[in-house]
Design a protein around this motif. Structure first.
Motif, short mmCIF file in Angstrom:
data_model
loop_
_atom_site.label_atom_id
_atom_site.label_comp_id
_atom_site.label_asym_id
_atom_site.label_seq_id
_atom_site.Cartn_x
_atom_site.Cartn_y
_atom_site.Cartn_z
N LYS A 38 0.85 -1.18 0.00
CA LYS A 38 0.00 0.00 0.00
C LYS A 38 0.89 1.25 0.00
O LYS A 38 2.11 1.15 -0.08
N LYS A 39 0.26 2.38 0.12
CA LYS A 39 0.99 3.64 0.15
C LYS A 39 1.99 3.66 1.31
O LYS A 39 1.76 3.07 2.36
N ASN A 40 3.12 4.34 1.09
CA ASN A 40 4.15 4.50 2.13
C ASN A 40 4.76 3.19 2.59
O ASN A 40 5.07 3.00 3.76
N GLN A 41 4.92 2.26 1.62
CA GLN A 41 5.63 1.01 1.89
C GLN A 41 4.96 0.18 2.99
O GLN A 41 5.64 -0.47 3.79
N ILE A 42 3.65 0.18 3.02
CA ILE A 42 2.91 -0.64 3.97
C ILE A 42 2.59 -1.98 3.30
O ILE A 42 2.04 -2.00 2.19
N PRO A 43 2.91 -3.11 3.94
CA PRO A 43 2.71 -4.41 3.28
C PRO A 43 1.24 -4.80 3.27
O PRO A 43 0.48 -4.45 4.17
N ARG A 95 11.73 10.90 1.74
CA ARG A 95 10.69 10.19 2.50
C ARG A 95 10.90 10.27 4.00
O ARG A 95 9.94 10.15 4.77
N ILE A 96 12.15 10.43 4.42
CA ILE A 96 12.45 10.31 5.86
C ILE A 96 12.84 11.62 6.52
O ILE A 96 13.22 11.63 7.70
N THR A 97 12.74 12.75 5.81
CA THR A 97 13.20 14.04 6.37
C THR A 97 12.48 14.38 7.67
O THR A 97 13.08 14.97 8.57
N ALA A 98 11.21 14.02 7.78
CA ALA A 98 10.47 14.33 9.02
C ALA A 98 11.05 13.59 10.22
O ALA A 98 10.90 14.05 11.36
N ALA A 156 15.71 2.33 13.06
CA ALA A 156 16.42 1.96 11.83
C ALA A 156 15.54 1.06 10.97
O ALA A 156 15.50 1.21 9.74
N SER A 157 14.81 0.13 11.58
CA SER A 157 13.90 -0.74 10.84
C SER A 157 12.79 0.08 10.20
O SER A 157 12.43 -0.13 9.02
N PHE A 158 12.25 1.02 10.94
CA PHE A 158 11.20 1.91 10.42
C PHE A 158 11.70 2.70 9.21
O PHE A 158 11.02 2.79 8.18
N LEU A 159 12.89 3.27 9.32
CA LEU A 159 13.46 4.05 8.22
C LEU A 159 13.79 3.16 7.02
O LEU A 159 13.51 3.52 5.87
N ALA A 160 14.39 2.01 7.28
CA ALA A 160 14.79 1.11 6.20
C ALA A 160 13.59 0.70 5.36
O ALA A 160 13.68 0.59 4.14
N ARG A 161 12.44 0.51 6.01
CA ARG A 161 11.22 0.14 5.29
C ARG A 161 10.86 1.17 4.24
O ARG A 161 10.36 0.85 3.15
N LEU A 162 11.12 2.44 4.53
CA LEU A 162 10.77 3.51 3.60
C LEU A 162 11.73 3.59 2.42
O LEU A 162 11.45 4.27 1.43
N GLY A 163 12.85 2.87 2.52
CA GLY A 163 13.77 2.76 1.39
C GLY A 163 13.51 1.52 0.56
O GLY A 163 13.48 1.56 -0.66
N SER A 164 13.30 0.41 1.25
CA SER A 164 12.99 -0.88 0.60
C SER A 164 12.24 -1.71 1.63
O SER A 164 12.76 -1.95 2.72
N GLY A 165 11.03 -2.12 1.30
CA GLY A 165 10.17 -2.76 2.29
C GLY A 165 10.85 -3.86 3.08
O GLY A 165 10.88 -3.85 4.31
#
Length: 355
Positions: A38-43, A95-98, A156-165
């Motif tokens: 889904k949107k924003n790398q949600i599985p 994607r992660i600037t916030a 780190a896991s949260f951020l990594a997901r936004l780069g590659s699920g």
């Protein structure tokens, strides 16, 4: 939930002149696959993967202050400048600037190295983005965020997901689950969750993963395109339900040590993933003739010997051979004598799970 990852650093904290951090992050191989997002790398469904030992990315992230308002990134792979890699990192930064607010305050040099050949056909996005995310949270801590080790890994896991699920699963060792469900405590769509080691039978902690490099090089269809083809797929909703059911079925198997049930379920998952690709519109086939030949030879070997040799596939032609240490000696002779011939240039990678 995302709000918990917004950085508490003030702009006054961005006072470092320059520096560098390092991270090493492994690749992973999913046992229960996620396919569709889904949107924003949600599985669209939960997944679980083994973290590997010998297939990893090492990254050094150098940073120095700058005054321009644009992102400034250079990426070096094996010491060679790769200008084509920078846009993907910049998209990730956007994607992660916030959550990592200092990204525009520094110029970054990414020096990255894979333990496996870049052209081997093993996806490096999971290990690469995971290593990058680990570097960024280290810098955040240097600037005064004071994250605990648990908080650092989760962010780190949260951020990594936004780069590659799937990168969110490479932050932790062992078995790592991703995707919110009602049967794994702490599960989340936003980050990976380490599956408790004490809920895993010892036999599954001894597993080897030998990767047959059937096809070396870039896949004909990217994972992003493949995931998007699940939108409107006639069997998508049933697949998402089945994947979650399969993960629920796997949990007691992991605890009781039933290798046969484990292998049969994991093989079914792998073939279902490829079946979904073949039923997409447009359809695509990532298995090669030698992939099928290797699987048929494997099944024949298992029938004749009773050895506990099973397989899984990623979204490509390569085959991950999964087997417990107790059968490793006989299986590795079989790989060398009977399966190596199906590999491009006879290449395969000997790996094992990382606990």
């Amino acid at each position: 939930m995302e709000q918990q990852f917004i950085s508490k650093l003030s702009t006054n904290a961005f006072s470092l002149e320059k520096g560098s951090v390092n991270a090493k992050s492994p690749s992973n191989i999913a046992l229960i696959k996620y396919w569709g997002k889904k949107k924003n790398q949600i599985p669209t469904n939960s997944s679980i993967s083994y973290t590997l030992t010998n297939s990893y990315t090492e990254t050094e992230l150098k940073f120095s202050p700058k005054t321009s308002e644009e992102f400034d990134v250079e990426v070096y792979l094996e010491g060679e400048l790769k200008e084509s890699f920078a846009p993907k990192i910049i998209t990730f930064f956007e994607r992660i600037t916030a959550y990592i607010p200092f990204l525009k305050h520094y110029k970054f040099e990414v020096h990255t190295h894979n333990s496996f050949p870049h052209s081997s056909g093993i996806a490096s996005s999971a290990s690469g983005m995971s290593a990058m995310a680990l570097c960024l949270v280290q810098i955040e801590n240097i600037l005064g965020a004071n994250l605990t080790e648990e908080e650092l890994l989760q962010k780190a896991s949260f951020l990594a997901r936004l780069g590659s699920g799937s990168a969110c699963r490479s932050v932790y060792k062992g078995l790592v689950e991703w995707g919110e469900n009602n049967f794994i405590e702490g599960s989340s769509d936003l980050y990976g969750t380490k599956f408790p080691d004490n809920e895993i039978h010892e036999v599954f902690k001894t597993f080897h993963d030998t990767i047959l490099l059937i096809h070396e090089g870039q896949k004909s269809v990217s994972s992003t395109v493949g995931h998007n083809l699940m939108n409107g797929h006639p069997y998508a909703e049933q697949r998402f339900i089945e994947a979650n059911d399969n993960l629920k079925t796997l949990i007691p198997i992991l605890k009781n040590g039933d290798v046969k049930a484990f292998g049969e379920l994991v093989e079914h998952e792998a073939l279902t993933l490829h079946a979904m690709m073949m039923m997409s519109n447009p359809a695509f086939i990532l298995m090669k003739p030698n992939t099928v030949a290797a699987l048929e030879k494997l099944w024949e070997f298992r029938r004749e010997t009773g050895k506990q040799l099973y397989f899984t596939l990623d979204a490509g032609a390569n085959v991950h051979l999964l087997y417990p240490a107790i059968d490793a000696e006989a299986i590795e002779v079989f790989i060398e004598n009977e399966l190596k011939k199906f590999c491009q240039n006879g290449n395969y990678i000997k790996d094992k799970v990382n606990f």
